[in-house]
Design an enzyme around this catalytic site. Structure first.
Site: not given
Length: 482
Positions: A78, A115, A145
């Site tokens: 994610d 990220d 996460e």
């Protein structure tokens, strides 16, 4: 979307371009997970989904490397969905619009998803490669996460056989991470009472133009918190003229420093309100002249017929907001330059009969985290709120004797003729949770240079991705024998 085909290493960037084309915000990463599994099937790789939705893909050792230990490569699927106030991007349906700017890749007024998309792309590139030396590989791609570490919490013992895990979620090339902070969410619910408004003018007061950022990585930079600034504004304004609060809403994620917030108020004198707001804007810009050059505090009259908070509810809320800890609470006494404990007053939302506030508390030390929890809870309980602490995840305790850390250190020195920095990060990594299911697994975290994650300014340094890829592939080549 920018064409990334000319960037090196080409396989990694090709995977990242595909990742950007498939929407995958937290809680909505199923489409990307499904694509990954379909791709693994096409590559004739063994894969499975566990009970919570994590993806595990296995690749046999390269020829001649069968004697090496099994290595786990790990990333999360994610991404954080954050966009500028003028962006119409829909994270549920739209691809990320990437932009190449010199040595940096960024996105068009949204988070980029480097990220942890770059780390995920590197894992897939290792799986796809037929020219890399490596022992058996297990790739673990976790879900959710950023919004709760659901995948890491749900990871079961026995699914992985690897003895070493390389987490790819760090954000500074040249640094090796061997520990991270733990965290917990403070969920605050303040009951409010309402009454008809008496003052004639309705107006919105907005804090905007802030840079935001990652509430772990960027918390020490002294950036403005829109929720805190707006609460301060209301406190100052009501000392100069009567105001009645209708609503207060700010921020969108507990782990992103809030960039904007808006309150609706009623007042007697709109012109005086505008003058007072202008004075406060100048004050805030003076205080945050370096960290928030684009700070904007604005006021505009509106039509609004909602009832206002009673005086008691208004004062309880504003005073509790003012008293709530935010930012760096303490720096580490053991590791120079590392934040030990912090809080982020991330989200405020107003309903008819209550106001919800969400804070994320992080610390390298459990007792210090508990102290901050209790301080925030005490503040809001005095205001009449209920508080529930949820989603507690452990820190990842540093192990200076870690064999995999020593290996990464050695490989870095050999390939870059320089010493890497051995670090502990204040952001939350999943490694601490993995230790619950796999207590004997040796772990380390590396990654390329990513600036301003969790904000629309997020960008990844293209040259650092090449260095990261070199480090990762050389580590796999140097993994010790079983």
């Amino acid at each position: 979307m920018a064409d990334l085909s000319s960037l090196q290493p080409a396989p990694l960037w090709q995977f990242f371009q595909t990742i950007c084309s498939i929407p995958h915000p937290s809680k909505h990463e199923e489409a990307l997970a499904t694509w990954i599994c379909q791709w693994a099937t096409e590559q004739q790789l063994d894969w499975q989904r566990d009970t919570v939705g994590n993806v595990i893909i296995r690749k046999p050792a390269a020829a001649g490397c069968e004697h090496l230990q099994t290595t786990v490569l790990q990333a999360h699927i994610d991404m954080v969905p954050q966009k500028g106030v003028n962006s119409d991007h829909n994270f549920a349906t739209d691809p990320i619009d990437t932009i190449i700017d010199g040595d940096w890749l960024t996105a068009n007024d949204t988070t980029l998803g480097a990220d942890n998309g770059i780390g995920m792309a590197s894992c897939l590139a290792v799986l796809a490669a037929d020219d890399l030396a490596h022992g058996p590989i297990e790739v673990l791609l976790t879900i959710d996460e950023e919004a709760g570490m659901t995948g890491a919490f749900g990871l079961e013992a026995g699914l992985l056989t690897g003895t070493m895990l390389i987490n790819t979620d760090s954000e500074q090339e040249g640094e090796i991470y061997m520990g991270c902070a733990g965290g917990i969410d403070a969920n605050i619910n303040l009951p409010i009472e309402r009454q008809p408004g008496e003052l004639p003018v309705a107006a919105t007061i907005t804090v905007g133009g802030l840079r935001g950022g990652h509430s772990g990585v960027d918390i020490h930079l002294g950036r403005g918190n829109a929720n805190k600034l707006l609460a301060r504004t209301l406190l100052q304004l009501q000392q100069q003229q009567a105001i009645e609060l209708v609503s207060f809403d700010g921020g969108s994620l507990r782990n992103a420093i809030p960039r904007d917030a808006k309150a609706i108020v009623r007042c007697a004198d709109a012109a005086a309100l505008a003058e007072q707001v202008a004075v406060l804007q100048a004050c805030y810009r003076n205080e945050l002249v370096v960290s928030e050059p684009n700070l904007a505090l604005t006021v505009a009259t509106v039509e609004n017929q909602q009832q206002v908070l009673t005086e008691a509810s208004q004062q309880a809320f504003i005073q509790a907001m003012m008293a709530t800890a935010n930012g760096v609470m303490a720096m580490s006494q053991q590791i120079d330059g590392v934040t030990e404990t912090s809080t982020n007053l991330g989200v405020v939302t107003t309903a008819e009969d209550h106001i919800k506030v969400l804070c994320l508390i992080r610390s390298l030390i459990d007792s210090a985290r508990l102290n901050t929890e209790q301080a925030i809870a005490s503040c809001w309980q005095l205001a009449g709120a209920s508080i529930e602490m949820t989603g507690c995840y452990p820190g990842w305790a540093p192990n200076p004797e870690s064999p995999v850390m020593a290996l990464v250190d050695k490989v870095y020195r050999q390939n870059f003729s320089d010493e890497p920095k051995i670090m502990v990060i204040h952001a939350g990594l999943e490694c601490g949770l993995f230790k619950k299911a796999y207590p004997e697994m040796d772990m380390v975290s590396i990654g390329p240079t990513i600036k301003f994650p969790h904000s629309p300014d997020e960008k990844v340094q293209i040259s650092s991705v090449a260095n990261y890829w070199t480090l990762l592939t050389e580590i796999l080549k140097a993994i010790p024998a079983k």
